[in-house]
Write a protein that holds these residues in place. Structure first.
Motif, mmCIF file in Angstrom:
data_model
loop_
_atom_site.group_PDB
_atom_site.id
_atom_site.type_symbol
_atom_site.label_atom_id
_atom_site.label_comp_id
_atom_site.label_asym_id
_atom_site.label_seq_id
_atom_site.Cartn_x
_atom_site.Cartn_y
_atom_site.Cartn_z
ATOM 1 N N ILE A 159 0.853 -1.187 0.000
ATOM 2 C CA ILE A 159 0.000 0.000 0.000
ATOM 3 C C ILE A 159 0.886 1.233 0.000
ATOM 4 C CG2 ILE A 159 -1.659 1.404 1.277
ATOM 5 C CD1 ILE A 159 -2.787 -1.056 2.518
ATOM 6 N N ASN A 160 0.629 2.128 -0.942
ATOM 7 C CA ASN A 160 1.194 3.461 -0.865
ATOM 8 C C ASN A 160 0.026 4.445 -0.833
ATOM 9 O OD1 ASN A 160 2.181 6.139 -2.238
ATOM 10 N ND2 ASN A 160 3.993 5.126 -1.420
ATOM 11 N N PRO A 161 -0.077 5.236 0.240
ATOM 12 C CA PRO A 161 -1.219 6.154 0.368
ATOM 13 C C PRO A 161 -1.104 7.404 -0.503
ATOM 14 C CG PRO A 161 0.201 6.332 2.286
ATOM 15 C CD PRO A 161 0.775 5.229 1.442
ATOM 16 N N SER A 238 12.142 4.090 3.763
ATOM 17 C CA SER A 238 11.803 5.319 4.482
ATOM 18 C C SER A 238 10.365 5.749 4.226
ATOM 19 C CB SER A 238 12.772 6.438 4.075
ATOM 20 O OG SER A 238 12.723 6.655 2.677
ATOM 21 N N GLY A 239 9.559 4.851 3.603
ATOM 22 C CA GLY A 239 8.147 5.116 3.404
ATOM 23 C C GLY A 239 7.885 5.845 2.087
ATOM 24 N N ALA A 240 6.610 5.962 1.752
ATOM 25 C CA ALA A 240 5.462 5.677 2.597
ATOM 26 C C ALA A 240 4.829 4.316 2.323
ATOM 27 C CB ALA A 240 4.410 6.760 2.374
ATOM 28 N N THR A 241 5.436 3.485 1.458
ATOM 29 C CA THR A 241 4.820 2.203 1.144
ATOM 30 C C THR A 241 4.913 1.251 2.329
ATOM 31 O OG1 THR A 241 5.377 2.468 -1.191
ATOM 32 C CG2 THR A 241 4.800 0.252 -0.447
ATOM 33 N N CYS A 242 3.792 0.590 2.628
ATOM 34 C CA CYS A 242 3.712 -0.389 3.709
ATOM 35 C C CYS A 242 3.351 -1.740 3.113
ATOM 36 C CB CYS A 242 2.658 0.025 4.740
ATOM 37 S SG CYS A 242 2.978 1.635 5.491
ATOM 38 N N PHE A 243 3.689 -2.804 3.836
ATOM 39 C CA PHE A 243 3.357 -4.135 3.347
ATOM 40 C C PHE A 243 2.775 -4.979 4.472
ATOM 41 C CE2 PHE A 243 7.727 -4.462 4.881
ATOM 42 C CZ PHE A 243 7.729 -5.657 5.593
#
Length: 277
Positions: A159-161, A238-243
């Protein structure tokens, strides 16, 4: 001759910040994998290097000498006409620019027949050496120490917001830059569930400061954590993508559909790791 190369997304399963050198560069200890989502570069020999960017994230991507792909071509000394199909969100903590630069270096090597030196590769950025390998690895130092590791397959939702997070701003918020590394000897992992359990005991030291820079990261982590079959969640790089990790691809794809439906403005992608080689 046209050379086409896949530039896979890099996922930092862990990211321990273990120190800072006198020149300001940070020392890291990170377990890295690559997945079946990424950009693609097509290149052919030319009199002068050029870059065309297409794809869903083409907007705002520079095509001049400041682009890492163009810097890679210049460093390799191989003028190329290149097309970058940009499918990874920029400045997102999954190594898109570094993977693109690595792909350009590989394209130049195929057209010229001579690989770039390790020093030249590192000069393009800390993530470029590990992206040249594009296989599970432990990355240490300032990116120059890359050791291959064997890991079981992992299935995940990314997910990247849709927020870009400048890396310097994240490091500026990091209060403690002298943190413990991962164990010197990594355990053996019989399957992805065992690996996810162990990862839960490790860290991404940049996750908290990045969330302060971009609170949307917290929302992405929460959305992943609320999925019923998720094994663990974390931010990459360093973000912003989360897994979020899942037991199989089917569960990951279902979770991705659910999250995308509830958050249509986010970039949401199911993915699986590329194999150890």
């Amino acid at each position: 001759m046209t050379v086409k190369l896949f530039a896979p997304a890099k996922i930092n399963l862990t990211l321990h910040v273990t120190g800072q050198r006198a020149d300001g560069y940070h020392l890291l200890d990170s377990l890295v994998v690559f997945v079946d989502a990424g950009d693609q570069i097509a290149a052919q020999a030319a009199d002068v290097s050029s870059l065309e960017v297409t794809g869903p994230f083409a907007g705002g991507i520079p095509t001049g000498p400041d682009n890492l792909v163009m810097k890679a071509a210049e460093m390799a000394g191989v003028p190329m006409a290149m097309t970058l199909d940009k499918r990874l969100p920029p400045a997102s903590g999954i190594g898109g620019g570094s993977a693109d630069a690595a792909a350009a270096l590989k394209a130049a090597a195929r057209l010229r027949g001579r690989p770039a030196s390790a020093e030249d590769v590192l000069s393009l950025g800390a993530d470029v050496p590990v992206c040249m390998r594009a296989a599970p690895a432990r990355m240490r130092g300032v990116g120059e120490l890359v050791d291959r590791v064997r890991l079981p397959a992992l299935h995940m939702v990314l997910i990247n917001p849709r927020v870009e997070v400048p890396t310097p701003a994240v490091f500026a918020r990091l209060a403690d830059k002298e943190n413990a590394p991962m164990p010197e000897a990594l355990p053996e992992f019989p399957d992805g569930i065992a690996l996810a359990d162990w990862l839960s005991t490790q860290r991404n030291d940049l996750e908290k400061p990045a969330t302060k820079v971009a609170p949307e990261i917290g929302a992405a982590l929460t959305a992943l954590a609320l999925m019923p079959d998720v094994l663990m969640v974390r931010m990459s790089g360093s973000g912003a993508t989360c897994f979020g990790l899942f037991e199989d691809r089917e569960n990951a794809e279902q979770a991705a559909r659910n999250i995308a439906e509830a958050n249509p403005w986010w970039w949401v992608k199911s993915a699986s790791t590329l194999p150890s080689v």
